[in-house]
Design an enzyme around this catalytic site. Structure first.
Site, PDB file in Angstrom:
ATOM      1  N   ASN A  77       0.795  -1.221   0.000  1.00  0.00           N
ATOM      2  CA  ASN A  77       0.000   0.000   0.000  1.00  0.00           C
ATOM      3  C   ASN A  77       0.834   1.281   0.000  1.00  0.00           C
ATOM      4  O   ASN A  77       0.371   2.317  -0.470  1.00  0.00           O
ATOM      5  CB  ASN A  77      -0.910  -0.024   1.242  1.00  0.00           C
ATOM      6  CG  ASN A  77      -1.538   1.320   1.512  1.00  0.00           C
ATOM      7  OD1 ASN A  77      -2.516   1.703   0.874  1.00  0.00           O
ATOM      8  ND2 ASN A  77      -0.962   2.086   2.435  1.00  0.00           N
ATOM      9  N   TYR A  79       3.228   9.790 -11.143  1.00  0.00           N
ATOM     10  CA  TYR A  79       2.348   8.935 -10.346  1.00  0.00           C
ATOM     11  C   TYR A  79       1.647   7.908 -11.239  1.00  0.00           C
ATOM     12  O   TYR A  79       1.636   6.707 -10.956  1.00  0.00           O
ATOM     13  CB  TYR A  79       1.328   9.792  -9.601  1.00  0.00           C
ATOM     14  CG  TYR A  79       0.406   9.002  -8.711  1.00  0.00           C
ATOM     15  CD1 TYR A  79       0.848   8.487  -7.504  1.00  0.00           C
ATOM     16  CD2 TYR A  79      -0.917   8.762  -9.078  1.00  0.00           C
ATOM     17  CE1 TYR A  79       0.008   7.750  -6.686  1.00  0.00           C
ATOM     18  CE2 TYR A  79      -1.770   8.034  -8.261  1.00  0.00           C
ATOM     19  CZ  TYR A  79      -1.302   7.533  -7.072  1.00  0.00           C
ATOM     20  OH  TYR A  79      -2.137   6.808  -6.271  1.00  0.00           O
ATOM     21  N   LYS A 102       2.079   3.819 -11.055  1.00  0.00           N
ATOM     22  CA  LYS A 102       0.970   2.901 -10.780  1.00  0.00           C
ATOM     23  C   LYS A 102       0.747   1.948 -11.959  1.00  0.00           C
ATOM     24  O   LYS A 102       0.321   0.802 -11.786  1.00  0.00           O
ATOM     25  CB  LYS A 102      -0.296   3.681 -10.438  1.00  0.00           C
ATOM     26  CG  LYS A 102      -0.200   4.408  -9.092  1.00  0.00           C
ATOM     27  CD  LYS A 102       0.092   3.442  -7.944  1.00  0.00           C
ATOM     28  CE  LYS A 102      -0.071   4.078  -6.574  1.00  0.00           C
ATOM     29  NZ  LYS A 102       0.177   3.120  -5.463  1.00  0.00           N
TER      30      LYS A 102
END
Lengths: 251, 254
Positions: free
Chosen positions: A89, A154, A158
């Site tokens: 996470n 980002y 991801k």
């Protein structure tokens, strides 16, 4: 749905926000939790919440981007028992227009979001292979699926997490280790509220989100718990978007 | 944690007289749902419903063909009269097909599309008004790995299951303003009677299992856990998604 009684789960970035929520929900289902975070006080608070839920907690404080440090603190968690579930996470985010992204900022995003995921997998994999069982849940983002303007590094990081997910699913299926991803969309975390304000959240929900609301961290945690448990025993290499109807994309 | 997560909900499962559909019905009943066991064969659905009642659940059997509008209307009338409006619909009824393109007759093509696609449409259309009125609903469609990536046989089956993906996504967008979530489970290989018949028995399946990354086919119950997750409150922020449960055999779109 199958519970997680007696399992030990490592949740990275578990000191705040969604990570804390994952730790709490997994503990409610019976798992003991290794609470990893870079901020000790935050990790200690989450550990207390896990104990309140009646489960054991071990605090592992380090920078996830530092593989050596991570391996050391995870080694110390062995007292709890072998790790069966890894929830990757830990992640950071910086909304910066593409031309203004400094190299150091780009590197740091990848160091935490991608190398951090890689480091945690390296730390738990030998034990999972020995026991021929394990469930990995990576936390991706709908930004990594459909893109978000002003969010280059980002989104790319991801997207890389999705690549790791599928490659690992194939590489480690032979040891009955399952690897899947959740892909949160608009979730009202403390950070979102700080960045947009409740008014901004309401406005975006009305305009852009089919279900006309933001999700809560728990909405993501429930999907994490599903993928971590035996109920998802035949699910591997897959991505579940939790996005209120955004990111209705690949099948 | 999940005891009673469907308490107070009415769930209808189509094609629930055997195989995976029967498993879905049992698991939803175990979670406290009042379950309408729908299927073509009256005896089979009655048997499944009786089994659920014997183990302490609530169930009603209704017999009908999902591809026939009058059967769908009658089954829903019976369901609503007994239990009230349906809050969870699992569109599980499906028929398989075998053989290459030249072997597919117009009749069999129509039958596959009639059950797999039109049946899903007819059931959903009949159930949606009640869900809209309640401003809540969960629809779980069942497709197939073949609907994602195709297969060298059974083109009509592949196409019908791709169609189910289309319905899932369009309905998710259309019905979201009423808080109705529409998702889909895409099973891979599952040990069911249908699977055994398709592959000439257990030996045939065991050979194919080796090509699956997890080196096995699933038990039907494993699909039911996916259905239950998407039918329950824990997936309230998930809509328009396809959840493949195939042992890693396909890792397709993101």
């Amino acid at each position: 749905m199958a519970g997680l009684e007696g399992r030990i789960a490592l949740v990275t970035g578990a000191g705040t926000g969604m990570g804390r929520s994952h730790a709490e929900v997994l503990a409610e289902r019976g798992a003991d939790i290794v609470v990893q975070d870079i901020v000790e006080d935050a990790a200690l608070e989450t550990a207390e919440l896990v104990r309140t839920a009646g489960r054991r907690a071990h605090v592992a404080v380090c920078d996830i981007a530092d593989g050596v440090a991570l391996a050391a603190v995870i080694g110390e968690a062995a007292a709890l028992g072998p790790i069966d579930v890894l929830v990757n996470n830990a992640g950071i985010h910086a909304l910066t227009p593409f031309e203004e992204i400094a190299e150091a900022e780009f590197d740091r995003i990848f160091a935490v979001n991608v190398a951090g995921t890689f480091n945690a997998m390296r730390a738990v994999l030998p034990g999972m292979k020995d026991r021929r069982r394990g469930a990995i849940v990576n936390v991706a983002s709908t930004s990594g699926q459909i893109g978000t303007p002003g969010d280059t590094h980002y989104c790319a990081s991801k997207g890389a997490v999705l690549g790791l997910t599928k490659a690992w699913a194939k590489e480690f299926a032979a040891w009955s280790i399952r690897v899947n991803a959740v892909s949160p969309g608009p979730i009202a975390t403390e950070m979102t509220v700080r960045n947009r304000g409740w008014e901004g959240i309401r406005e975006r929900a009305e305009k852009e989100i089919p279900l006309r609301r933001y999700g809560l961290p728990r909405d993501v945690s429930y999907a994490v718990a599903y993928l971590a448990g035996d109920g998802a025993g035949f699910v591997t290499g897959q991505v579940i978007p939790i996005a209120g109807g955004l990111a209705i994309v690949g099948i | 944690m999940s005891e009673g997560r469907f308490a107070g909900r009415v769930a209808l499962v189509t094609g629930a007289g055997r195989g995976m559909g029967a498993c879905h019905a049992r698991l939803l009943a175990l979670g406290g749902a009042r379950v309408v066991v729908q299927g073509r064969d009256g005896e089979s659905v009655e048997q499944i419903a009786t089994g659920i009642r014997t183990s302490g659940g609530e169930a009603l059997a209704v017999a009908g063909d999902v591809s026939r509008e009058e059967d769908v209307a009658r089954n829903l009338d019976e369901a609503e009269a007994a239990f009230g409006p349906v809050g969870i619909l699992v569109n599980n009824a499906g028929v398989a097909s075998f053989g290459g393109t030249e072997a597919v007759t117009e009749e069999s093509f129509d039958r596959v599309f009639g059950v797999n696609l039109a049946g899903t449409f007819l059931m959903t259309r009949r159930v949606v008004p009640g869900m809209k009125a309640a401003r809540a609903g969960k629809i779980v469609n069942i497709s197939s790995r073949f609907g994602q990536v195709g297969a060298p046989v059974s083109i009509d089956y592949c196409a019908s299951k791709s169609g189910v993906h289309g319905l899932t996504k369009a309905w998710a967008k259309e019905l979201a303003p009423w808080n109705i979530c529409v998702n889909c489970v895409a099973p891979g290989g599952v040990w069911t009677e249908m699977g055994l018949a398709e592959h000439g028995g257990a030996e045939g399946i065991r050979k194919i299992e080796q090509s699956v990354p997890l080196k096995r086919w699933a038990q039907p119950e494993e699909m039911s856990h996916a259905v239950a997750f998407l039918a329950g409150p824990e997936s309230d922020f998930i809509t328009g998604q396809v959840l493949p449960a195939n042992g890693g055999a396909t890792m397709a779109g993101i």
